[in-house]
Design a protein around this motif. Structure first.
Motif, PDB file in Angstrom:
ATOM      1  N   VAL A   1      -4.914   5.457   0.285  1.00 46.65           N
ATOM      2  CA  VAL A   1      -4.942   5.730   1.528  1.00 46.65           C
ATOM      3  C   VAL A   1      -6.121   6.294   1.945  1.00 46.65           C
ATOM      4  CG1 VAL A   1      -3.921   6.258   3.867  1.00 46.65           C
ATOM      5  CG2 VAL A   1      -2.655   5.138   1.923  1.00 46.65           C
ATOM      6  N   GLU A   2      -7.139   5.991   2.547  1.00 42.68           N
ATOM      7  CA  GLU A   2      -8.209   6.782   3.006  1.00 42.68           C
ATOM      8  C   GLU A   2      -7.871   8.212   3.639  1.00 42.68           C
ATOM      9  OE1 GLU A   2     -12.025   5.307   4.119  1.00 42.68           O
ATOM     10  OE2 GLU A   2     -11.576   3.283   3.082  1.00 42.68           O
ATOM     11  N   ASP A   3      -8.278   9.148   3.210  1.00 41.45           N
ATOM     12  CA  ASP A   3      -8.126  10.545   3.875  1.00 41.45           C
ATOM     13  C   ASP A   3      -6.756  10.842   4.493  1.00 41.45           C
ATOM     14  OD1 ASP A   3     -10.789  11.060   3.591  1.00 41.45           O
ATOM     15  OD2 ASP A   3     -11.296   9.918   5.214  1.00 41.45           O
ATOM     16  N   GLY A   4      -5.693  10.292   3.931  1.00 42.03           N
ATOM     17  CA  GLY A   4      -4.435  10.404   4.402  1.00 42.03           C
ATOM     18  C   GLY A   4      -3.898   9.478   5.756  1.00 42.03           C
ATOM     19  N   ALA A   5      -4.947   8.508   5.836  1.00 44.47           N
ATOM     20  CA  ALA A   5      -4.607   7.753   7.038  1.00 44.47           C
ATOM     21  C   ALA A   5      -3.589   6.926   7.238  1.00 44.47           C
ATOM     22  CB  ALA A   5      -5.977   7.110   7.524  1.00 44.47           C
ATOM     23  N   PHE A   6      -2.367   7.115   6.671  1.00 47.02           N
ATOM     24  CA  PHE A   6      -1.248   6.062   6.377  1.00 47.02           C
ATOM     25  C   PHE A   6      -0.941   5.529   7.568  1.00 47.02           C
ATOM     26  CE2 PHE A   6       3.480   5.466   6.565  1.00 47.02           C
ATOM     27  CZ  PHE A   6       3.444   4.709   5.460  1.00 47.02           C
TER      28      PHE A   6
ATOM     29  N   ALA B   1       6.770   0.771   3.956  1.00 51.05           N
ATOM     30  CA  ALA B   1       5.654   1.571   3.112  1.00 51.05           C
ATOM     31  C   ALA B   1       6.342   2.856   3.568  1.00 51.05           C
ATOM     32  CB  ALA B   1       4.354   1.384   3.987  1.00 51.05           C
ATOM     33  N   VAL B   2       5.988   3.648   2.433  1.00 48.57           N
ATOM     34  CA  VAL B   2       6.277   4.997   2.254  1.00 48.57           C
ATOM     35  C   VAL B   2       5.213   5.988   1.782  1.00 48.57           C
ATOM     36  CG1 VAL B   2       8.805   4.979   2.076  1.00 48.57           C
ATOM     37  CG2 VAL B   2       7.566   4.987   0.097  1.00 48.57           C
ATOM     38  N   VAL B   3       4.839   7.052   2.282  1.00 48.90           N
ATOM     39  CA  VAL B   3       3.996   7.975   1.817  1.00 48.90           C
ATOM     40  C   VAL B   3       4.239   8.437   0.421  1.00 48.90           C
ATOM     41  CG1 VAL B   3       2.627  10.073   2.315  1.00 48.90           C
ATOM     42  CG2 VAL B   3       2.928   8.456   4.145  1.00 48.90           C
ATOM     43  N   LEU B   4       3.342   8.563  -0.456  1.00 43.74           N
ATOM     44  CA  LEU B   4       3.682   9.210  -1.702  1.00 43.74           C
ATOM     45  C   LEU B   4       3.113  10.692  -1.892  1.00 43.74           C
ATOM     46  CD1 LEU B   4       3.020   5.971  -4.206  1.00 43.74           C
ATOM     47  CD2 LEU B   4       4.826   6.864  -3.130  1.00 43.74           C
ATOM     48  N   CYS B   5       3.347  11.316  -2.787  1.00 48.31           N
ATOM     49  CA  CYS B   5       2.886  12.767  -2.820  1.00 48.31           C
ATOM     50  C   CYS B   5       1.828  13.070  -2.834  1.00 48.31           C
ATOM     51  CB  CYS B   5       3.755  13.224  -4.405  1.00 48.31           C
ATOM     52  SG  CYS B   5       5.572  13.136  -4.453  1.00 48.31           S
ATOM     53  N   ASP B   6       0.871  11.982  -3.320  1.00 44.59           N
ATOM     54  CA  ASP B   6      -0.645  12.701  -3.616  1.00 44.59           C
ATOM     55  C   ASP B   6      -1.308  11.845  -2.083  1.00 44.59           C
ATOM     56  OD1 ASP B   6      -0.737   9.854  -3.830  1.00 44.59           O
ATOM     57  OD2 ASP B   6      -1.513  10.112  -5.809  1.00 44.59           O
ATOM     58  N   GLY B   7      -0.460  11.373  -1.184  1.00 46.86           N
ATOM     59  CA  GLY B   7      -1.340  10.924  -0.123  1.00 46.86           C
ATOM     60  C   GLY B   7      -1.568   9.434  -0.051  1.00 46.86           C
ATOM     61  N   SER B   8      -0.966   8.706  -1.280  1.00 45.84           N
ATOM     62  CA  SER B   8      -1.180   7.312  -1.385  1.00 45.84           C
ATOM     63  C   SER B   8       0.095   6.784  -0.906  1.00 45.84           C
ATOM     64  CB  SER B   8      -1.711   6.727  -3.052  1.00 45.84           C
ATOM     65  OG  SER B   8      -0.293   7.274  -3.908  1.00 45.84           O
ATOM     66  N   ALA B   9       0.257   5.573  -1.034  1.00 46.50           N
ATOM     67  CA  ALA B   9       1.538   5.043  -0.351  1.00 46.50           C
ATOM     68  C   ALA B   9       1.953   3.817  -1.340  1.00 46.50           C
ATOM     69  CB  ALA B   9       0.983   4.157   1.085  1.00 46.50           C
ATOM     70  N   ALA B  10       3.282   3.612  -1.215  1.00 54.53           N
ATOM     71  CA  ALA B  10       3.914   2.365  -1.990  1.00 54.53           C
ATOM     72  C   ALA B  10       4.245   1.741  -0.691  1.00 54.53           C
ATOM     73  CB  ALA B  10       5.125   2.906  -2.818  1.00 54.53           C
TER      74      ALA B  10
ATOM     75  N   GLN C   1      -3.570  -1.838   9.767  1.00 51.96           N
ATOM     76  CA  GLN C   1      -4.304  -2.537   9.438  1.00 51.96           C
ATOM     77  C   GLN C   1      -3.554  -3.652   8.614  1.00 51.96           C
ATOM     78  OE1 GLN C   1      -8.029  -3.346   9.992  1.00 51.96           O
ATOM     79  NE2 GLN C   1      -7.285  -5.115   9.094  1.00 51.96           N
ATOM     80  N   ARG C   2      -2.743  -3.485   7.765  1.00 52.55           N
ATOM     81  CA  ARG C   2      -1.824  -4.331   7.367  1.00 52.55           C
ATOM     82  C   ARG C   2      -1.126  -5.311   8.169  1.00 52.55           C
ATOM     83  NH1 ARG C   2      -2.032  -3.684   1.887  1.00 52.55           N
ATOM     84  NH2 ARG C   2      -3.034  -1.321   1.268  1.00 52.55           N
ATOM     85  N   ILE C   3      -0.748  -4.813   9.248  1.00 52.53           N
ATOM     86  CA  ILE C   3       0.066  -5.408  10.178  1.00 52.53           C
ATOM     87  C   ILE C   3      -1.104  -6.629  10.733  1.00 52.53           C
ATOM     88  CG2 ILE C   3       1.111  -5.572  12.682  1.00 52.53           C
ATOM     89  CD1 ILE C   3       2.429  -2.756  11.773  1.00 52.53           C
TER      90      ILE C   3
END
Length: 172
Positions: free
Chosen positions: A70-75, A118-127, A81-83
């Motif tokens: 996720v760019e710059d933590g923009a979860f 979707a969930v935010v992961l520890c490093d700011g990416s997402a699952a 965008q996925r929607i």
């Protein structure tokens, strides 16, 4: 009494959704997340880049589980965008909830239902997981979604993970 017990036992073996815990754990080392795959789903493809996998069931349901940067933590922006992409694919989104730590949305197209989490992961990416299934199986899959929502999480604990919430309702 004995026949009642046999009837109940046969129901639990005949309906995989109700069967004793036959969920399959899925863990992704690249993005450090895990999820549970419902009974009856078989692995059909793992992604070439190691971000996730696709599972399918005999009734035509499809489950995608994947991680994404996720760019710059923009979860929230990533989820919105996925929607938009799902709308462009013809999905009529009828429910959406986006928070700083998790997001869920659902919709329908033709005879199918979509549920995405979707969930935010520890490093700011997402699952993420995306489940599509036949509308005629709505009640059975609604029972599965709650457990799937709870199971999608970082593999290792982290303090910045926002608490998860119950899933939203799938469309009728």
């Amino acid at each position: 009494m004995r026949y009642a017990l046999l009837l109940i036992a046969s129901l639990f073996t005949a309906i995989p959704v109700l069967a004793a815990d036959s969920w399959t754990p899925y863990a992704n080392p690249r993005f450090d997340y895990s999820a549970e795959v419902p009974p009856g789903f078989k692995l059909t493809q793992e992604s070439d880049n190691g971000d996730g996998a696709t599972f399918e069931s005999r009734d035509g349901a499809r489950l995608l589980i994947f991680g994404a940067f996720v760019e710059d933590g923009a979860f929230a922006a990533d989820t919105r965008q996925r929607i938009i992409w799902d709308n462009q694919k013809g999905w009529q989104i009828t429910y959406e909830k986006v928070t700083p730590g998790w997001a869920s949305y659902s919709g329908a197209k033709d005879a199918d239902i979509l549920y995405s989490r979707a969930v935010v992961l520890c490093d700011g990416s997402a699952a993420y997981f995306q489940l599509t299934y036949p509308r005629k199986a709505l009640k059975a899959y609604n029972r599965l979604v709650g457990r799937m929502v709870k199971s999608l999480r970082p593999t290792t604990g982290c303090s910045n993970q926002a608490p998860t919430s119950a899933p939203g309702a799938a469309p009728n």
